[in-house]
Enzyme design. Structure first.
Site, PDB file in Angstrom:
ATOM      1  N   ASP A  13       0.843  -1.194   0.000  1.00  0.00           N
ATOM      2  CA  ASP A  13       0.000   0.000   0.000  1.00  0.00           C
ATOM      3  C   ASP A  13       0.883   1.250   0.000  1.00  0.00           C
ATOM      4  O   ASP A  13       1.614   1.505   0.960  1.00  0.00           O
ATOM      5  CB  ASP A  13      -0.870  -0.045   1.258  1.00  0.00           C
ATOM      6  CG  ASP A  13      -1.845   1.109   1.345  1.00  0.00           C
ATOM      7  OD1 ASP A  13      -1.792   2.023   0.494  1.00  0.00           O
ATOM      8  OD2 ASP A  13      -2.665   1.103   2.275  1.00  0.00           O
ATOM      9  N   ASN A  27      -7.749  11.961 -11.007  1.00  0.00           N
ATOM     10  CA  ASN A  27      -8.499  12.378 -12.210  1.00  0.00           C
ATOM     11  C   ASN A  27      -8.407  13.893 -12.307  1.00  0.00           C
ATOM     12  O   ASN A  27      -7.931  14.559 -11.385  1.00  0.00           O
ATOM     13  CB  ASN A  27      -9.948  11.889 -12.169  1.00  0.00           C
ATOM     14  CG  ASN A  27     -10.693  12.437 -10.979  1.00  0.00           C
ATOM     15  OD1 ASN A  27     -10.905  13.634 -10.868  1.00  0.00           O
ATOM     16  ND2 ASN A  27     -11.077  11.564 -10.047  1.00  0.00           N
ATOM     17  N   GLY A  35      -9.827   3.589  -6.146  1.00  0.00           N
ATOM     18  CA  GLY A  35      -8.470   3.076  -6.319  1.00  0.00           C
ATOM     19  C   GLY A  35      -7.457   3.724  -5.389  1.00  0.00           C
ATOM     20  O   GLY A  35      -7.749   4.024  -4.225  1.00  0.00           O
ATOM     21  N   ASP A  37      -6.288   6.687  -5.491  1.00  0.00           N
ATOM     22  CA  ASP A  37      -6.729   8.051  -5.175  1.00  0.00           C
ATOM     23  C   ASP A  37      -7.585   8.038  -3.902  1.00  0.00           C
ATOM     24  O   ASP A  37      -7.351   8.818  -2.957  1.00  0.00           O
ATOM     25  CB  ASP A  37      -7.538   8.575  -6.384  1.00  0.00           C
ATOM     26  CG  ASP A  37      -7.788  10.067  -6.352  1.00  0.00           C
ATOM     27  OD1 ASP A  37      -7.239  10.756  -5.468  1.00  0.00           O
ATOM     28  OD2 ASP A  37      -8.535  10.547  -7.226  1.00  0.00           O
ATOM     29  N   THR A 121      -3.333   1.977 -14.728  1.00  0.00           N
ATOM     30  CA  THR A 121      -3.538   0.534 -14.967  1.00  0.00           C
ATOM     31  C   THR A 121      -4.736  -0.045 -14.227  1.00  0.00           C
ATOM     32  O   THR A 121      -5.003  -1.240 -14.326  1.00  0.00           O
ATOM     33  CB  THR A 121      -2.286  -0.281 -14.566  1.00  0.00           C
ATOM     34  OG1 THR A 121      -2.089  -0.189 -13.145  1.00  0.00           O
ATOM     35  CG2 THR A 121      -1.048   0.199 -15.293  1.00  0.00           C
ATOM     36  N   GLY A 122      -5.458   0.784 -13.471  1.00  0.00           N
ATOM     37  CA  GLY A 122      -6.655   0.306 -12.780  1.00  0.00           C
ATOM     38  C   GLY A 122      -7.894   0.745 -13.539  1.00  0.00           C
ATOM     39  O   GLY A 122      -8.165   0.274 -14.643  1.00  0.00           O
TER      40      GLY A 122
HETATM   41  N1  AR6 Z   1      -1.242   1.381  -3.157  1.00  0.00           N
HETATM   42  C1  AR6 Z   1      -0.601   1.125  -4.337  1.00  0.00           C
HETATM   43  N2  AR6 Z   1      -1.226   0.863  -5.495  1.00  0.00           N
HETATM   44  C2  AR6 Z   1      -2.583   0.856  -5.476  1.00  0.00           C
HETATM   45  C3  AR6 Z   1      -3.333   1.118  -4.306  1.00  0.00           C
HETATM   46  C4  AR6 Z   1      -2.601   1.402  -3.113  1.00  0.00           C
HETATM   47  N3  AR6 Z   1      -3.218   1.672  -1.948  1.00  0.00           N
HETATM   48  N4  AR6 Z   1      -4.655   1.048  -4.623  1.00  0.00           N
HETATM   49  C5  AR6 Z   1      -4.723   0.735  -5.931  1.00  0.00           C
HETATM   50  N5  AR6 Z   1      -3.482   0.596  -6.451  1.00  0.00           N
HETATM   51  P1  AR6 Z   1      -6.289   3.231 -10.111  1.00  0.00           P
HETATM   52  P2  AR6 Z   1      -6.014   4.749 -12.614  1.00  0.00           P
HETATM   53  C6  AR6 Z   1      -3.065   0.295  -7.831  1.00  0.00           C
HETATM   54  O1  AR6 Z   1      -7.594   2.676 -10.557  1.00  0.00           O
HETATM   55  O2  AR6 Z   1      -6.111   3.513 -13.430  1.00  0.00           O
HETATM   56  C7  AR6 Z   1      -9.587   6.875  -9.500  1.00  0.00           C
HETATM   57  O3  AR6 Z   1     -10.958   6.807  -9.255  1.00  0.00           O
HETATM   58  C8  AR6 Z   1      -4.045  -0.454  -8.715  1.00  0.00           C
HETATM   59  O4  AR6 Z   1      -3.966  -1.857  -8.463  1.00  0.00           O
HETATM   60  O5  AR6 Z   1      -6.155   3.673  -8.702  1.00  0.00           O
HETATM   61  O6  AR6 Z   1      -4.940   5.758 -12.960  1.00  0.00           O
HETATM   62  C9  AR6 Z   1      -9.122   8.284  -9.862  1.00  0.00           C
HETATM   63  O7  AR6 Z   1      -9.861   9.266  -9.187  1.00  0.00           O
HETATM   64  C10 AR6 Z   1      -3.534  -0.088 -10.086  1.00  0.00           C
HETATM   65  O8  AR6 Z   1      -2.450  -0.943 -10.463  1.00  0.00           O
HETATM   66  O9  AR6 Z   1      -5.842   4.493 -11.034  1.00  0.00           O
HETATM   67  C11 AR6 Z   1      -9.358   8.318 -11.342  1.00  0.00           C
HETATM   68  O10 AR6 Z   1     -10.703   8.635 -11.643  1.00  0.00           O
HETATM   69  C12 AR6 Z   1      -2.976   1.326  -9.916  1.00  0.00           C
HETATM   70  O11 AR6 Z   1      -2.909   1.536  -8.492  1.00  0.00           O
HETATM   71  C13 AR6 Z   1      -9.061   6.905 -11.770  1.00  0.00           C
HETATM   72  O12 AR6 Z   1      -9.308   6.077 -10.640  1.00  0.00           O
HETATM   73  C14 AR6 Z   1      -3.807   2.412 -10.541  1.00  0.00           C
HETATM   74  O13 AR6 Z   1      -5.186   2.119 -10.424  1.00  0.00           O
HETATM   75  C15 AR6 Z   1      -7.617   6.744 -12.175  1.00  0.00           C
HETATM   76  O14 AR6 Z   1      -7.425   5.459 -12.693  1.00  0.00           O
END
Ligand code: AR6
Length: 172
Positions: A13, A27, A35, A37, A121-122
């Site tokens: 984390d 975003n 995620g 964020d 990537t999420g």
């Molecule tokens: N620590 C490390 N990595 C993490 C954690 C954490 N606590 N939580 C998730 N990940 P995402 P995006 C990883 O969806 O694709 C949000 O709603 C996760 O497994 O968080 O850039 C924003 O507000 C993945 O590999 O971000 C935007 O609207 C990575 O973090 C949107 O999501 C990114 O996943 C951004 O989407």
């Protein structure tokens, strides 16, 4: 490219890391989301959202700095990755720009340790293998001409992503 020892990998984390800055995959509103964020805003507390409200958003590929508030990290660098739309909409260049902009912003503020999640990537659906390769390539490019950054940490939330970083770094 030769392995740069300033680059580290970690699984877990990102909100727990006591570094100069953790990067948020935000975003363009900068007003929170799911995620990583969501996790960062929960851990940082309401002061982070209050500070973000004053920033007026952020464009895709750009980055903005706030304090870390209740996080162990001193700062948060908020960057906005591209939404994956099939690859023909400049997604790769925009993702590279997120890494470049975040590292340049950190450097401009004298920060020496920065931890990145796997941006886009999420929820944004960017193919993981390509995203990890871009993260590594752009960071290497930055470090080639940088003499102040001490640690750049790629934080994976799962073993598969960690394996992709290892491959991109030529560690396997
Ligand atoms: N620590 C490390 N990595 C993490 C954690 C954490 N606590 N939580 C998730 N990940 P995402 P995006 C990883 O969806 O694709 C949000 O709603 C996760 O497994 O968080 O850039 C924003 O507000 C993945 O590999 O971000 C935007 O609207 C990575 O973090 C949107 O999501 C990114 O996943 C951004 O989407």
């Amino acid at each position: 490219m030769a392995y740069d020892p300033r680059i580290e990998l970690m699984t877990g984390d990102i909100t727990e890391l006591a570094v100069d800055a953790i990067v948020n995959a935000a975003n363009s509103s900068l007003l929170g989301g799911g995620g990583v964020d969501g996790a960062i805003h929960r851990a940082a507390g309401p002061g982070l959202l209050a500070e973000c409200r004053r920033l007026g958003g952020c464009k895709t590929g750009e980055a903005k700095l706030t304090a870390g508030h209740r996080l162990p990290a001193r700062h948060v660098i908020h960057t906005v990755g591209p939404v994956w739309r099939g690859g023909g909409h400049n997604e790769e260049a925009l993702l590279a720009r997120c890494y470049r902009a975040s590292l340049e912003l950190a450097k401009a503020h004298g920060l020496r340790s920065v931890a990145f999640p796997a941006i886009s990537t999420g929820a944004y659906g960017f193919p993981r293998q390509r995203a990890c390769a871009i993260a590594v390539d752009e960071t290497h490019r930055f470090l080639q001409t940088d003499e102040t950054m001490e640690r750049v940490i790629f934080v994976s939330f799962d073993a598969e992503t960690d394996a992709l970083y290892r491959r991109a770094l030529g560690l396997d």
